[in-house]
Design an enzyme around this catalytic site. Structure first.
Site, PDB file in Angstrom:
ATOM      1  N   GLY A 376       0.828  -1.198   0.000  1.00  0.00           N
ATOM      2  CA  GLY A 376       0.000   0.000   0.000  1.00  0.00           C
ATOM      3  C   GLY A 376       0.860   1.243   0.000  1.00  0.00           C
ATOM      4  O   GLY A 376       2.090   1.173   0.176  1.00  0.00           O
ATOM      5  N   GLY A 379       2.281   5.757   4.524  1.00  0.00           N
ATOM      6  CA  GLY A 379       1.351   6.416   5.437  1.00  0.00           C
ATOM      7  C   GLY A 379      -0.001   5.772   5.513  1.00  0.00           C
ATOM      8  O   GLY A 379      -0.912   6.283   6.167  1.00  0.00           O
ATOM      9  N   GLY A 381      -0.702   2.916   6.917  1.00  0.00           N
ATOM     10  CA  GLY A 381      -0.903   2.206   8.182  1.00  0.00           C
ATOM     11  C   GLY A 381      -0.326   0.804   8.196  1.00  0.00           C
ATOM     12  O   GLY A 381      -0.578   0.034   9.124  1.00  0.00           O
ATOM     13  N   SER A 383       2.898  -0.309   8.526  1.00  0.00           N
ATOM     14  CA  SER A 383       3.848  -0.549   9.621  1.00  0.00           C
ATOM     15  C   SER A 383       3.141  -0.553  10.969  1.00  0.00           C
ATOM     16  O   SER A 383       3.475  -1.346  11.856  1.00  0.00           O
ATOM     17  CB  SER A 383       4.955   0.509   9.604  1.00  0.00           C
ATOM     18  N   GLU A 506       9.797  -4.146   5.929  1.00  0.00           N
ATOM     19  CA  GLU A 506      10.870  -3.679   5.041  1.00  0.00           C
ATOM     20  C   GLU A 506      12.205  -4.271   5.495  1.00  0.00           C
ATOM     21  O   GLU A 506      13.235  -3.597   5.487  1.00  0.00           O
ATOM     22  CB  GLU A 506      10.934  -2.143   5.042  1.00  0.00           C
TER      23      GLU A 506
END
Length: 590
Positions: A376, A379, A381, A383, A506
């Protein structure tokens, strides 16, 4: 410090309770040190009495032999005082080092137990200041200030007793010096703790601003925020200057007022003693002894007052160190044990700031052994959801469970056996590569186990090429590892920790795409049978996953296999087309 949550500071009651607990742990050393200090103080009190008697004997007529005996007695008491003082200081320093070691161990334990979310919201500046400046200040107080203050206090008490033993009239000069002493102390102590806490907090703010500016230097430069950051640090320095100026004001008022409490008793003793001697009420020897005792009080009282300033600093530092232990835990162990490894998130909502949710009713049910990729825009959401699935944060509402038990109901040690998180923010500790790996290895893990973990993450080749292999010192001051190598070390730790469910945020972002592709395939073989939730921008991870969760605006907008989502023609299909069209065939190849 806008946007940060300050770590708490322990109150006076907590400080007293902790000090009492420390004293109870070392009763033998404590009482030995106090006994030696009392003995040294008593030995030092012989001189005024002997000199007073000598003056009286001279007035009445004495012999040279009597003078010699008095001098020998003085020398003997001086030697005794020196020996007792030496061992008293040694015992006090041994006690201080033991207490300081326990303080540091307690602080490290409390820091390691801090909820990650609390550390992030407080910022690194406050914790760094407590770890460095406050620890150093407390070390100085425990090693030097506290023993010296104890010596001075004991000396002052026994000196007052000795002075009063000369005659009741000595109480009057001593009482005359009390008002400026009591008034000055009450005024100072009522203001000092708050002043020094404010001073320490200002250092935390400066450290936080400097750390943020340095870590975000590229962003600051790119956005032209240099002037704003300079103005921010200037504001912090102005606050620190005001805090230090206030504590300096306290000292400049307090210390001169103390000088009166030193001088008045000495002058009053001479005047009153002289008057009583002229009236024939007391002898010249008594006046001499009383004056010498009162004169002797100046040094210990001066040290009591001077070192009190250091103790205030030490008390403020101790309050800040103990405050770390008062951070409320974000988990409550219930004693329940998971029934399996099924990971479920139900109606999960979460916010970093009151009233502003970043996740809005997320539902995600992860099968045992399933590999899910979360993709996605930045920012969205991803993580945040990954951290909740790893048990880093508790949800504001809803639940995140493993085997039917909430992640925040499990002690951290048990939780990490079920779910573990690896991000791109990795750390190489100072020590050998072997020691860095052993942090996550089970007790007794041998060389072969460590090498297998390195091989699983494609790191064995460069590890063997190090000058001393696994025994090469890495980290700050040692062999510098590249960002990619540091990330491989973190992944090797993950292999050694052997959790059932992995959340990879990541985790291969610092490795070049071709190597990352090979590494993920190597890891896939090692992690077969385990549940994996991979958060990534590189969509080959999504292509290989069992299911793909597309996170947008704090919700899971799409959920399905790669082929299903591409066929649906939604957000994921657009992402895949955009990414696949901008890479070479070998990177896009599945």
């Amino acid at each position: 410090m806008s946007g940060r949550t300050a770590l708490p500071v322990a109150d006076a009651r907590s400080l007293r309770r902790y000090v009492r607990d420390l004293a109870r742990r070392h009763p033998r050393l404590l009482w030995t040190a106090l006994g030696l200090h009392v003995g040294a103080a008593l030995a030092g009190l012989a001189a005024p009495r002997l000199l007073g008697n000598l003056v009286q004997a001279v007035e009445e007529g004495t012999s040279l032999g009597h003078v010699d005996r008095v001098v020998l007695a003085l020398a003997g008491f001086l030697v005794l005082q020196t020996v007792l003082t030496r061992y008293a200081r040694l015992t006090s320093q041994v006690l201080g080092e033991q207490v300081l070691a326990e303080l540091r161990e307690d602080f490290v334990d409390h820091v390691l137990a801090l909820p990650v979310g609390t550390v992030e919201s407080a910022g690194s500046g406050d914790l760094l200041t407590r770890t460095s400046r406050d620890t150093d200040q407390l070390s100085w107080s425990v090693r030097w200030a506290l023993p010296e203050w104890t010596i001075a206090l004991i000396t002052a008490v026994v000196t007052v007793i000795a002075a009063v033993s000369v005659g009741w009239w000595v109480l009057l000069p001593l009482v005359v010096g009390l008002p400026p002493l009591v008034i000055g102390l009450r005024w100072y102590l009522a203001r000092a703790k708050a002043g020094y806490l404010r001073e320490s907090a200002s250092y935390s703010t400066i450290n936080a601003t400097l750390t943020e500016t340095v870590e975000g230097a590229r962003t600051v430069e790119a956005l032209g925020l240099g002037r704003e950051r300079v103005e921010a640090i200037d504001d912090d320095i102005r606050e620190s200057y005001a805090a230090e100026r206030y504590t300096l004001y306290l000292r400049t008022v307090f210390f001169p007022s103390m000088e009166l409490s030193y001088l008045i008793p000495t002058v009053a003793t001479l005047l009153l003693g002289g008057y009583l001697y002229s009236q024939g009420t007391v002898s010249l020897g008594e006046v001499t002894a009383a004056t010498l005792y009162v004169q002797m009080l100046i040094d210990p009282v001066d040290r009591i007052v001077s070192i009190l300033d250091e103790l205030q600093l030490g008390a403020a530092s101790l309050a800040r160190l103990l405050g770390v232990a008062q951070v409320p835990d974000d988990r409550t162990a219930t004693g329940r044990h998971p029934d399996g490894e099924q990971l479920d998130a139900s109606d999960v909502r979460f916010s970093y700031t009151e009233g502003r949710d970043v996740l809005h009713g997320v539902d995600l049910h992860v099968g045992v052994g399933e590999r899910i990729a979360m993709v996605g825009p930045s920012g969205a959401g991803k993580s945040t959801l990954g951290r909740l699935l790893a048990g880093i944060h508790p949800p504001r509402t809803g639940s995140v469970t493993v085997g039917g038990v909430g992640l925040t109901e499990l002690p951290l040690d048990e939780l990490r056996g079920h779910v573990a998180l690896v991000t791109q923010e990795v750390h190489v500790f100072v020590g050998t590569l072997r020691e860095n790996l052993a942090l996550a290895a089970p007790p007794g893990a041998g060389e072969e186990r460590l090498r297998d973990a390195l091989d699983a993450v494609d790191a064995l080749e460069w590890a063997d090429a190090l000058p001393e292999g696994l025994d090469t010192v890495v980290g700050s001051g040692g062999r510098a590892l590249t960002a990619a190598q540091a990330q491989q070390v973190a992944l090797a730790r993950l292999v050694l920790a052997d959790p059932h469910t992995l959340v990879l945020d990541e985790a291969t972002s610092l490795i070049d795409p071709r190597a990352a592709r090979h590494l993920e395939r190597s890891l896939a073989a090692v992690l077969a049978g385990r549940t994996v939730i991979a958060i990534a921008h590189r969509l080959f991870s999504a292509h290989d996953a069992d299911r793909v969760a597309v996170v947008e605006g704090g919700v899971i907008a799409e959920l399905g296999t790669h082929d299903e989502l591409v066929a649906a023609g939604g957000s994921y299909a657009a992402l895949w087309e955009s990414w696949n069209g901008g890479v070479t065939d070998d990177r896009a190849d599945a």
